[in-house]
Enzyme design. Structure first.
Site, mmCIF file in Angstrom:
data_model
loop_
_atom_site.group_PDB
_atom_site.id
_atom_site.type_symbol
_atom_site.label_atom_id
_atom_site.label_comp_id
_atom_site.label_asym_id
_atom_site.label_seq_id
_atom_site.Cartn_x
_atom_site.Cartn_y
_atom_site.Cartn_z
ATOM 1 N N ALA A 63 0.858 -1.177 0.000
ATOM 2 C CA ALA A 63 0.000 0.000 0.000
ATOM 3 C C ALA A 63 0.896 1.229 0.000
ATOM 4 O O ALA A 63 2.082 1.137 0.306
ATOM 5 C CB ALA A 63 -0.878 -0.019 1.245
ATOM 6 N N GLY A 102 0.532 -5.101 0.694
ATOM 7 C CA GLY A 102 -0.621 -5.084 -0.203
ATOM 8 C C GLY A 102 -0.301 -5.679 -1.567
ATOM 9 O O GLY A 102 -1.199 -6.176 -2.251
ATOM 10 N N GLU A 105 -0.706 -9.282 -1.069
ATOM 11 C CA GLU A 105 -2.139 -9.504 -0.838
ATOM 12 C C GLU A 105 -2.905 -9.469 -2.162
ATOM 13 O O GLU A 105 -3.813 -10.267 -2.388
ATOM 14 C CB GLU A 105 -2.690 -8.453 0.132
ATOM 15 C CG GLU A 105 -2.163 -8.651 1.554
ATOM 16 C CD GLU A 105 -2.609 -7.567 2.509
ATOM 17 O OE1 GLU A 105 -2.275 -6.393 2.254
ATOM 18 O OE2 GLU A 105 -3.304 -7.881 3.489
ATOM 19 N N GLU A 125 4.176 -5.610 7.055
ATOM 20 C CA GLU A 125 3.411 -4.550 7.733
ATOM 21 C C GLU A 125 3.781 -4.395 9.198
ATOM 22 O O GLU A 125 3.774 -3.298 9.748
ATOM 23 C CB GLU A 125 1.908 -4.831 7.613
ATOM 24 C CG GLU A 125 1.316 -4.558 6.232
ATOM 25 C CD GLU A 125 1.432 -5.729 5.270
ATOM 26 O OE1 GLU A 125 2.244 -6.651 5.508
ATOM 27 O OE2 GLU A 125 0.704 -5.717 4.251
HETATM 28 N N1 3HC Z 1 4.590 3.493 0.052
HETATM 29 C C1 3HC Z 1 5.063 4.717 -0.260
HETATM 30 N N2 3HC Z 1 6.342 4.952 -0.593
HETATM 31 C C2 3HC Z 1 7.163 3.897 -0.606
HETATM 32 C C3 3HC Z 1 6.747 2.610 -0.276
HETATM 33 C C4 3HC Z 1 5.384 2.405 0.060
HETATM 34 N N3 3HC Z 1 4.894 1.199 0.349
HETATM 35 N N4 3HC Z 1 7.806 1.769 -0.371
HETATM 36 C C5 3HC Z 1 8.842 2.519 -0.744
HETATM 37 N N5 3HC Z 1 8.471 3.809 -0.888
HETATM 38 C C6 3HC Z 1 9.305 4.933 -1.327
HETATM 39 C C7 3HC Z 1 10.436 5.229 -0.361
HETATM 40 O O1 3HC Z 1 10.024 6.095 0.667
HETATM 41 C C8 3HC Z 1 11.466 5.851 -1.271
HETATM 42 O O2 3HC Z 1 11.073 7.180 -1.481
HETATM 43 P P1 3HC Z 1 12.189 8.315 -1.686
HETATM 44 O O3 3HC Z 1 12.969 7.903 -2.900
HETATM 45 O O4 3HC Z 1 11.393 9.547 -1.834
HETATM 46 O O5 3HC Z 1 13.034 8.281 -0.442
HETATM 47 C C9 3HC Z 1 11.260 5.097 -2.578
HETATM 48 O O6 3HC Z 1 9.954 4.523 -2.512
HETATM 49 C C10 3HC Z 1 12.254 3.980 -2.813
HETATM 50 O O7 3HC Z 1 12.279 3.146 -1.638
HETATM 51 P P2 3HC Z 1 13.643 2.543 -1.065
HETATM 52 O O8 3HC Z 1 14.663 3.611 -0.987
HETATM 53 O O9 3HC Z 1 13.288 1.837 0.180
HETATM 54 O O10 3HC Z 1 14.016 1.560 -2.234
HETATM 55 P P3 3HC Z 1 14.708 0.133 -2.158
HETATM 56 O O11 3HC Z 1 14.876 -0.301 -3.559
HETATM 57 O O12 3HC Z 1 15.865 0.175 -1.256
HETATM 58 O O13 3HC Z 1 13.650 -0.829 -1.453
HETATM 59 C C11 3HC Z 1 11.516 -1.815 -1.029
HETATM 60 C C12 3HC Z 1 12.442 -1.145 -2.071
HETATM 61 C C13 3HC Z 1 12.100 -3.150 -0.582
HETATM 62 C C14 3HC Z 1 10.209 -2.016 -1.705
HETATM 63 C C15 3HC Z 1 11.398 -0.883 0.198
HETATM 64 O O14 3HC Z 1 11.073 0.424 -0.244
HETATM 65 C C16 3HC Z 1 10.333 -1.299 1.167
HETATM 66 O O15 3HC Z 1 10.562 -2.169 1.969
HETATM 67 N N6 3HC Z 1 9.163 -0.651 1.097
HETATM 68 C C17 3HC Z 1 8.096 -0.852 2.062
HETATM 69 C C18 3HC Z 1 7.394 -2.152 1.848
HETATM 70 C C19 3HC Z 1 6.265 -2.261 2.825
HETATM 71 O O16 3HC Z 1 6.393 -2.018 3.999
HETATM 72 N N7 3HC Z 1 5.103 -2.646 2.302
HETATM 73 C C20 3HC Z 1 3.931 -2.762 3.125
HETATM 74 C C21 3HC Z 1 3.211 -1.459 3.115
HETATM 75 S S1 3HC Z 1 1.847 -1.457 4.215
HETATM 76 C C22 3HC Z 1 0.651 -2.299 3.395
HETATM 77 O O17 3HC Z 1 0.842 -2.799 2.343
HETATM 78 C C23 3HC Z 1 -0.654 -2.339 4.110
HETATM 79 C C24 3HC Z 1 -1.610 -3.307 3.487
HETATM 80 O O18 3HC Z 1 -1.507 -4.543 4.120
HETATM 81 C C25 3HC Z 1 -3.033 -2.811 3.623
#
Ligand code: 3HC
Ligand code: NAI
Length: 693
Positions: A63, A102, A105, A125
């Site tokens: 998400a 997400g 999911e 998450e």
């Molecule tokens: N939402 C918004 N922005 C995100 C994001 C997300 N889920 N994931 C990454 N970004 C952004 C980062 O903030 C960063 O922004 P910036 O360049 O402005 O600083 C950019 O994307 C690139 O991210 P990284 O520097 O972390 O890039 P990497 O290549 O090193 O890593 C990744 C990629 C492994 C995908 C890492 O970004 C990551 O772990 N992201 C989060 C994944 C996550 O937690 N997903 C679950 C979200 S909650 C959810 O899904 C709820 C659902 O169950 C309802």
């Protein structure tokens, strides 16, 4: 068609391509067009199956975290996945990069999943203080089984494509032509005409678990035992358990309620703050994208002691060869024996294979002559903490290191500019402050000297990622960010004891706050004799700590310090003898002991730390308050559910902190309590560190 979603055809198969850089997060700008596209394809008889894939470096990474805490615009993610799942023709997710949160999911809303061999799949998450909120806790256990699902959801750690295949989470793995393979699978399913089963309908693994709920509960107890005050891990586990005990619809409804509770809570706000803070820390003034990092193919480490050994391990763990230099062969042998023992422990715990251990050791070599360091691209010094020794080492390095080699010091406190001045190349000199144990702790303070070149910083920011550290660039001052604030936290240690607290009272206040260890248990672990020796050489005293050392109580290493450690145990036990000793010192100073509350302990240990953080910001030693939060969350065990000291201070209220600091300043006259100007200004303006500094 939209800017984030496009549909093409491969014969009778529709290929939906998502393109929402950088990580294809499921923001409204993607959810809406994707929902529309899937709705059209559902009703389009010419599309006999649907493949969902992503452009760019990764499948959907989850998400859009920036939308949390704001009103959700329809369609919601659960609505989108429900629409996908309702499609009565084969749907296939084609996964490369990371299918996270997400993203996974959504893939679970498809009938089938095909993954690139390098793909990773997970529900992270929990690391944001959340649980999967779009059916993940209900669908994942139906495929991989509830026990595996508990492990994945509670840890948040992803699994690789091969493991996902073995668990049934993906139906096929391919090393090239991902979309072609997904299309081929879709065609095969169309051709076979076999009945399609939604993930929500699969329940064989749930039935098995239902017959032995005790086994599942044991896994839950184990997986959540380190939750340490965090709500999300427990709720994640409960929600997966619901998959076993409740019908799908009820499990999803409960998951939704859990999600809303967590996403609006303080812990998740703090953990989301840390997520963005970590990424923000990598953006450093004067180190733009145009600055080209230097190549790092070979690393050298000077000193094979506690830190040198751990630093060397970090690099070989990241696949980079390391040459370690020591004063003599004996010291080298001792250092290498420790490294080998550390790897053996990992092997015995099952977290490292014998083969991987051998590979890592194979990347390590030991030398005793500086001439052997001539081809190193990065040389990290980790010798004794004495300026004269450091200068001597850097002088020698200057003589042998190749042009362009980066010369780094692991000093904890010393002036990096003074060290740099002992070379003719101060632009190549930098501090790399690792934390103990260096192979485990994630923080890396990169200390920017007055003359450190931008490309040196860019190189270290990059290499930190390779060795899985969290880098924060800080300026030169005594103790940099972390240790300088630690000194402020410990400034009142003796006085709290003299006035009435016992070590266990102080430690309990800190562990109840969420630190993994209190400051006295920590002091016992590090050894009290080190500080004692330093005080003697400086001609200073610390009445209680000195008395303990005079009695041979050096901490864990002697079985007693502030606490007692019975029979070699590492578990601290309160010792009545220490209480007597403390009372005696208090009486000797005519101090009437009084009850010291946990609230006072927090005020007198953590508020000075926040105050020091403000001074650090005033002096530009840290670029932003969130950098300080990253230092403390990753290097000193500051509870992540509180977001780091500065974020926490914001939540307490800066005006309150200023008021209490002023109170303690008038009581004690101590400088640690004198509110910093920045802190006072922010408080007066009703601002916060996070928004205003
Ligand atoms: N939402 C918004 N922005 C995100 C994001 C997300 N889920 N994931 C990454 N970004 C952004 C980062 O903030 C960063 O922004 P910036 O360049 O402005 O600083 C950019 O994307 C690139 O991210 P990284 O520097 O972390 O890039 P990497 O290549 O090193 O890593 C990744 C990629 C492994 C995908 C890492 O970004 C990551 O772990 N992201 C989060 C994944 C996550 O937690 N997903 C679950 C979200 S909650 C959810 O899904 C709820 C659902 O169950 C309802
Ligand atoms: P240590 O005493 O365990 O190891 C130092 C090693 O350096 C010894 O093995 C010694 O033989 C070797 N050495 C000394 N002089 C040398 C020289 N001239 N050439 C080659 N080798 C030499 O010390 P530790 O704890 O590893 O500390 C090293 C540095 O790391 C210090 O600057 C310290 O302040 C810093 N540091 C220590 C942390 C800790 O928790 N121990 C944490 C972060 C930084």
């Amino acid at each position: 068609m939209s800017s984030t979603v496009s549909v093409t055809r491969s014969d009778n198969i529709a290929v939906v391509t998502i393109d929402n850089p950088p990580v294809n997060a499921l923001g409204y700008n993607l959810r809406k067009p994707l929902h529309d596209a899937l709705g059209e394809l559902r009703d389009d008889a010419t599309a006999e199956a649907i493949v969902v894939t992503c452009a760019g470096r990764t499948f959907i990474a989850g998400a859009d975290i920036t939308e949390f805490g704001k009103p959700m615009q329809a369609p919601s993610l659960p609505d989108l996945i429900e629409m996908l799942e309702s499609i009565k023709k084969p749907t296939v997710a084609a996964i490369h990069g990371t299918a996270l949160g997400g993203g996974l999911e959504l893939a679970l809303g498809c009938h089938f999943r095909v993954a690139d061999a390098g793909a990773k799949l997970g529900l992270p998450e929990v690391k944001l203080g959340l649980l999967p909120g779009a059916g993940g806790t209900q669908r994942l256990p139906r495929i991989v089984g509830p026990e595996k699902a508990v492990r994945m959801v509670v840890s948040g750690n992803p699994i690789g494509a091969a493991e996902a295949h073995a668990d049934g989470l993906v139906d096929a793995v391919c090393s090239e032509d991902l979309v072609d393979n997904a299309v081929a699978l879709a065609k095969e399913k169309v051709a076979s005409g076999a009945a399609l089963v939604q993930v929500r309908e699969r329940d064989q693994k749930l039935v098995e678990a239902r017959n032995d709920l005790a086994a599942l509960d044991a896994v839950i107890a184990d997986a959540t035992k380190k939750a340490r005050g965090l709500e999300a891990p427990l709720i994640c586990a409960q929600s997966v358990r619901n998959a076993v005990t409740l019908p799908f619809e009820e499990g999803v409804a409960a998951e939704r309620e859990f999600f809303i509770k967590l996403v609006t809570g303080e812990q998740s706000a703090a953990q989301r703050h840390l997520f963005f803070a970590e990424r923000q820390a990598a953006k450093v003034d004067g180190v733009g994208k145009d600055v080209k990092p230097r190549p790092i193919r070979k690393v050298a480490v000077i000193g094979a002691g506690t830190m040198g050994g751990g630093i060397a391990m970090s690099f070989v763990n990241g696949g980079i060869p390391v040459t370690v230099l020591e004063m003599n062969q004996d010291a080298l042998d001792r250092g290498f024996a420790t490294i080998s023992k550390n790897y053996d422990i990992s092997v015995s715990r099952g977290s490292l294979s014998e083969e991987a251990k051998a590979k890592r050791l194979g990347l390590l070599s030991g030398v005793t002559s500086y001439d052997d360091l001539a081809d190193a691209d990065l040389i990290i010094e980790a010798v004794f903490e004495e300026m004269a020794v450091k200068k001597d080492v850097f002088g020698k390095l200057d003589a042998v290191a190749k042009p362009g080699a980066i010369l780094a010091s692991n000093t904890s406190y010393l002036d990096v500019d003074e060290i740099a001045a002992s070379t003719k190349r101060p632009g190549d000199v930098v501090g790399t402050h690792f934390f103990s144990p260096a192979n485990v702790m994630r923080l890396l303070e990169i200390v920017r000297g007055k003359q450190t070149s931008a490309d040196v910083l860019a190189t270290l920011l990059g290499i930190a990622r390779v060795i899985r550290k969290v880098p924060v660039v800080v300026g030169v001052c005594h103790g940099f960010v972390g240790n300088r604030m630690l000194s402020a936290r410990s400034a009142e240690a003796e006085d709290l004891l003299l006035e009435g607290a016992l070590p266990q009272d102080v430690d309990k206040a800190l562990t109840d706050f969420g630190f993994p260890m209190g400051q006295y248990a920590m002091a016992d672990l590090a050894g009290l004799d080190i500080g004692w020796r330093t005080r003697k050489s400086l001609g200073t005293t610390a009445a209680i700590a000195d008395s303990l050392c005079e009695e041979g109580r050096y901490g864990q290493k002697t079985g007693k310090g502030y606490y007692l450690y019975k029979d070699g145990s590492r578990k601290p036990e309160a010792d009545p003898k220490v209480e007597t000793l403390i009372e005696k010192v208090s009486a000797g100073r005519n101090l009437a002991r009084r009850e010291i509350t946990a609230e006072e302990i927090i005020e007198r240990t953590l508020y000075p730390m926040v105050n020091e953080g403000a001074r650090i910001l005033e002096e530009d030693i840290a670029a932003r308050s969130s950098d300080i939060d990253i230092v403390w969350a990753n290097g000193y065990g500051f509870p992540i559910g509180k977001g780091g000291p500065m974020f926490w201070a914001d939540s307490v209220g800066l005006a309150k902190i200023v008021g209490r600091l002023e109170h303690w300043h008038s009581e004690t006259g101590k400088d640690v309590y004198k509110p910093a100007k920045l802190l006072k200004d922010l408080a007066a303006a009703g601002k916060t560190f996070t928004a205003g500094a």
